[in-house]
Design a protein around this motif. Structure first.
Motif, mmCIF file in Angstrom:
data_model
loop_
_atom_site.group_PDB
_atom_site.id
_atom_site.type_symbol
_atom_site.label_atom_id
_atom_site.label_comp_id
_atom_site.label_asym_id
_atom_site.label_seq_id
_atom_site.Cartn_x
_atom_site.Cartn_y
_atom_site.Cartn_z
ATOM 1 N N GLU A 61 -0.790 1.449 2.930
ATOM 2 C CA GLU A 61 -0.624 2.593 3.815
ATOM 3 C C GLU A 61 -1.461 3.786 3.391
ATOM 4 O O GLU A 61 -2.000 4.512 4.236
ATOM 5 C CB GLU A 61 0.857 2.988 3.874
ATOM 6 C CG GLU A 61 1.156 4.101 4.855
ATOM 7 C CD GLU A 61 2.645 4.378 4.985
ATOM 8 O OE1 GLU A 61 3.011 5.303 5.729
ATOM 9 O OE2 GLU A 61 3.444 3.670 4.323
ATOM 10 N N PHE A 62 -1.598 4.019 2.077
ATOM 11 C CA PHE A 62 -2.173 5.276 1.609
ATOM 12 C C PHE A 62 -3.551 5.146 0.970
ATOM 13 O O PHE A 62 -4.275 6.135 0.893
ATOM 14 C CB PHE A 62 -1.220 5.955 0.609
ATOM 15 C CG PHE A 62 0.053 6.419 1.233
ATOM 16 C CD1 PHE A 62 0.090 7.570 2.002
ATOM 17 C CD2 PHE A 62 1.222 5.698 1.075
ATOM 18 C CE1 PHE A 62 1.262 8.010 2.571
ATOM 19 C CE2 PHE A 62 2.403 6.124 1.654
ATOM 20 C CZ PHE A 62 2.430 7.282 2.402
ATOM 21 N N TYR A 63 -3.963 3.967 0.493
ATOM 22 C CA TYR A 63 -5.272 3.848 -0.141
ATOM 23 C C TYR A 63 -6.425 4.178 0.809
ATOM 24 O O TYR A 63 -7.409 4.807 0.386
ATOM 25 C CB TYR A 63 -5.456 2.447 -0.726
ATOM 26 C CG TYR A 63 -4.850 2.280 -2.111
ATOM 27 C CD1 TYR A 63 -3.944 3.216 -2.619
ATOM 28 C CD2 TYR A 63 -5.150 1.183 -2.911
ATOM 29 C CE1 TYR A 63 -3.373 3.062 -3.862
ATOM 30 C CE2 TYR A 63 -4.593 1.020 -4.164
ATOM 31 C CZ TYR A 63 -3.705 1.958 -4.634
ATOM 32 O OH TYR A 63 -3.136 1.816 -5.873
ATOM 33 N N PRO A 64 -6.371 3.760 2.098
ATOM 34 C CA PRO A 64 -7.462 4.192 3.000
ATOM 35 C C PRO A 64 -7.573 5.704 3.133
ATOM 36 O O PRO A 64 -8.679 6.229 3.298
ATOM 37 C CB PRO A 64 -7.070 3.544 4.340
ATOM 38 C CG PRO A 64 -6.242 2.368 3.970
ATOM 39 C CD PRO A 64 -5.484 2.790 2.756
ATOM 40 N N LEU A 90 6.331 9.965 -1.681
ATOM 41 C CA LEU A 90 5.494 11.163 -1.663
ATOM 42 C C LEU A 90 5.322 11.746 -3.061
ATOM 43 O O LEU A 90 4.277 12.320 -3.370
ATOM 44 C CB LEU A 90 6.102 12.216 -0.734
ATOM 45 C CG LEU A 90 6.019 11.932 0.770
ATOM 46 C CD1 LEU A 90 6.744 13.007 1.548
ATOM 47 C CD2 LEU A 90 4.560 11.854 1.219
ATOM 48 N N LYS A 91 6.363 11.619 -3.898
ATOM 49 C CA LYS A 91 6.261 12.146 -5.260
ATOM 50 C C LYS A 91 5.182 11.432 -6.060
ATOM 51 O O LYS A 91 4.687 11.966 -7.058
ATOM 52 C CB LYS A 91 7.608 12.010 -5.977
ATOM 53 C CG LYS A 91 8.680 12.965 -5.465
ATOM 54 C CD LYS A 91 9.987 12.755 -6.205
ATOM 55 C CE LYS A 91 11.076 13.692 -5.685
ATOM 56 N NZ LYS A 91 12.375 13.461 -6.358
ATOM 57 N N LYS A 92 4.816 10.226 -5.642
ATOM 58 C CA LYS A 92 3.726 9.517 -6.315
ATOM 59 C C LYS A 92 2.391 9.721 -5.598
ATOM 60 O O LYS A 92 1.362 9.946 -6.233
ATOM 61 C CB LYS A 92 4.046 8.007 -6.372
ATOM 62 C CG LYS A 92 5.228 7.650 -7.223
ATOM 63 C CD LYS A 92 5.390 6.149 -7.349
ATOM 64 C CE LYS A 92 5.821 5.523 -6.039
ATOM 65 N NZ LYS A 92 6.074 4.067 -6.173
ATOM 66 N N ILE A 93 2.404 9.655 -4.268
ATOM 67 C CA ILE A 93 1.159 9.664 -3.508
ATOM 68 C C ILE A 93 0.498 11.039 -3.529
ATOM 69 O O ILE A 93 -0.728 11.151 -3.675
ATOM 70 C CB ILE A 93 1.417 9.203 -2.061
ATOM 71 C CG1 ILE A 93 1.929 7.759 -2.055
ATOM 72 C CG2 ILE A 93 0.165 9.335 -1.224
ATOM 73 C CD1 ILE A 93 0.983 6.764 -2.700
#
Length: 627
Positions: free
Chosen positions: A254-257, A95-98
């Motif tokens: 997981e997070f790019y979409p 989460l600290k990156k996303i």
């Protein structure tokens, strides 16, 4: 005194390594005496108290050994899982990156929407300019400056660190947009060569209104180019380069979409922002340049969010990324053939499948350009004021964001339920219907004037709305359906054609699609004198191109569907073969395991039988064996 069975089980218990010495001592002193207390002669070797068969297994000891090994193997993972806390099911270190990346992406796209809407307002509504400037501007100014910028970026990448390169690229953008609103735009009358442009236009004729307008409003054209570069450089190069640098493959999947959905949310909010500041003119007194005030407010937001982007980038590098713990992974470059123009054309002509795919790419690029520029010319006729034009573009951006967000959610359902052919047909069908409606209202709108007056509309306003619908739905269909269908079409090809075909389309079709529409418009404007005079011919060209696009989709679907079924059957056969092979391996392993267990049981039985013999016979057997 112990029985042989008890002694054998004691012998087979796993002992700590520290007790290895005492284990040998225990074996030597377990049976020092015979059954009658008689000692053997001293010249004979001391008997081993228990002779275990060579085949006696250690199976009773294996479960505790395996359990201990499993516990030891699981211990580091448990510690790691315990040491990485989670929030909403996601590790906090992820989460600290996303979260910062999501904020960066939101700010970048928020700025891009403001810049994209503003650049059109500046060059289209400027005095002495019109929408005819756009095709010339894209071909003769935007493209060369983009190439030059990327060459400069490549040189800087060789001499600067990644962080320094990021700052060196983004700060000039921030400084330019701030300087444009507060310095260049207020000085526009002093720095624009209006008299020279008037003399050139008088000598060259009205057909050259577009090229001359580039010189007339050169600072606005510079803003146009910088806004276009913000989309290609800051989004594609800086942001995605940084995101790919600090995220893992699992995190990206997981997070790019979600970033794609967030982009459309930014589009909605920034459209509302443009709308709000564009309507400021209504609250100002007469004689006040409302567009200058709106421009300063919007560019101030761009500068502030630009600084926020750099602050987030600095904070992530400073406090989130541990460079000492980041593994350096050497990635081999993929062998992607760099085909020349002639080789690319040869590949395109050799395969019907690749030709159809290339037709899709070229047709989309040309169709969008033909309708968009014509629509913007009518948009200026309906909204000549910069504030009114900008206000409408704010609504347009919001509607585009909502439509794209919805279509991205529906795209997977359409592909899954109706298949590739239907999904690939939607984009050209939308362009055809809206394009026919748009050009029909422009060319044959006069007879409909009495009917439209009843609804409070004019043919021009109706054409503007239909053109806006065409742009909104075609762009949303591109992102949700056209792009996925295009990439899916490469999958059934063999490896050689897959690589060469994609390279050929990248070399020939992408540039041809992007510049083809602009070149057609330039030819029409110079031939017929203006964009308005060229409109009937542009409508006919659009009709021919979209019909060719639909034909290519139908042809490609007839080839893609059988290939896709073959690919699916091949995958099923491969999976079935893998399962069958695994079952054979497991069956063979179980058979050998059963044989082993049977031999172990027989060995255990013989050992137990020996241990149950009268104890008086044990020394005798030992003596015989020693002899």
């Amino acid at each position: 005194m112990e029985s042989g069975l008890v002694a054998s089980h004691r012998l087979r218990l796993p002992l700590p390594s520290a007790a290895a010495a005492s284990h040998h001592h225990l074996l030597r002193h377990r049976h020092p005496l015979g059954p009658a207390g008689l000692r053997l002669p001293c010249h004979l070797p001391r008997p081993t108290p228990l002779r275990l068969p060579a085949a006696l297994p250690l199976r009773p000891c294996l479960p505790p050994l395996r359990a201990a090994a499993a516990a030891a193997a699981a211990a580091p993972g448990d510690d790691a899982a315990a040491s990485s806390p989670k929030f909403l099911g996601v590790e906090t270190r992820t989460l600290k990156k996303i979260v910062p990346l999501g904020l960066m992406f939101f700010c970048i796209l928020f700025n891009y929407t403001i810049l994209r809407d503003t650049k059109d307002v500046l060059v289209v509504t400027a005095k002495g300019s019109s929408a005819e400037i756009i095709p010339f501007l894209k071909t003769w100014v935007n493209l060369p400056m983009a190439v030059g910028f990327m060459l400069l970026y490549t040189k800087l990448a060789d001499v600067l660190s990644k962080e320094a390169l990021f700052y060196a690229v983004i700060f000039p953008f921030i400084a330019f947009f701030g300087a444009f609103a507060y310095v260049l735009y207020p000085m526009r009358d002093a720095i624009h060569p209006t008299a020279l442009a008037d003399r050139l236009l008088a000598s060259l004729g009205p057909s050259f209104l577009g090229p001359v307008a580039i010189l007339r409003v050169w600072s606005f054209c510079l803003f146009y180019v910088m806004a276009e570069l913000w989309g290609s450089v800051v989004i594609s190069v800086l942001f995605w380069g940084f995101a790919n640098q600090i995220t893992t493959v699992e995190e990206a999947k997981e997070f790019y979409p979600l970033f794609g959905l967030g982009a459309n949310v930014a589009l909605i909010f920034s459209g509302r922002t443009v709308k709000y500041f564009s309507n400021m003119r209504k609250n100002l007194g007469p004689g006040v340049d409302g567009w200058a005030i709106s421009l300063k407010a919007m560019m101030s937001i761009v500068v502030i969010l630009g600084l926020v982007i750099t602050g987030i980038y600095w904070g992530v590098n400073k406090f989130v990324i541990d460079k000492s713990s980041v593994p350096v992974v050497e990635r081999k470059k993929k062998d992607k053939p760099k085909l020349s123009m002639g080789e690319s054309l040869k590949v395109l002509l050799s395969s019907r499948y690749v030709r159809d795919l290339a037709t899709l790419v070229v047709a989309y690029g040309i169709s969008i350009n033909l309708v968009e520029v014509t629509w913007k010319s009518k948009l200026k006729a309906q909204f000549p004021s910069p504030n009114e034009y900008s206000s409408f573009m704010g609504d347009f951006s919001t509607a585009t964001g909502i439509a794209t967000f919805t279509m991205m959610l529906l795209g997977r359902v359409i592909l899954r339920k109706f298949g590739w052919g239907v999904a690939a047909t939607i984009t050209p069908a939308v362009l055809l219907l809206t394009g026919v409606g748009f050009f029909s209202l422009i060319l044959f709108g006069e007879p409909l004037t009495p009917l439209m007056t009843k609804f409070g509309m004019t043919p021009l306003l109706a054409a503007v709305y239909v053109g806006a619908m065409q742009n909104i739905f075609s762009k949303s269909a591109k992102y949700s359906l056209f792009d996925p269908c295009k990439e899916m079409a490469y999958i059934p090809l063999d490896e050689d054609m897959k690589v060469k075909g994609k390279a050929a389309i990248d070399v020939v079709c992408n540039p041809l699609g992007k510049s083809g529409g602009a070149l057609i418009q330039q030819f029409m404007i110079l031939s017929f004198g203006s964009l308005a005079n060229s409109t009937p011919y542009l409508g006919g060209i659009l009709l021919v191109i979209v019909l060719a696009w639909l034909g290519a989709v139908r042809s490609l679907d007839s080839q893609f569907s059988p290939l896709a079924k073959q690919e699916l059957e091949r995958e099923k056969m491969l999976k079935a073969k893998t399962v069958e092979t695994t079952a054979q391996v497991v069956g063979t392993g179980n058979g050998s395991l059963q044989d082993t267990l049977a031999s172990e049981n027989s060995a255990n039985g013989s050992a137990i039988k020996q241990s149950q013999e009268p104890e008086s016979t044990t020394p005798e057997k030992s003596g015989q064996q020693s002899q």
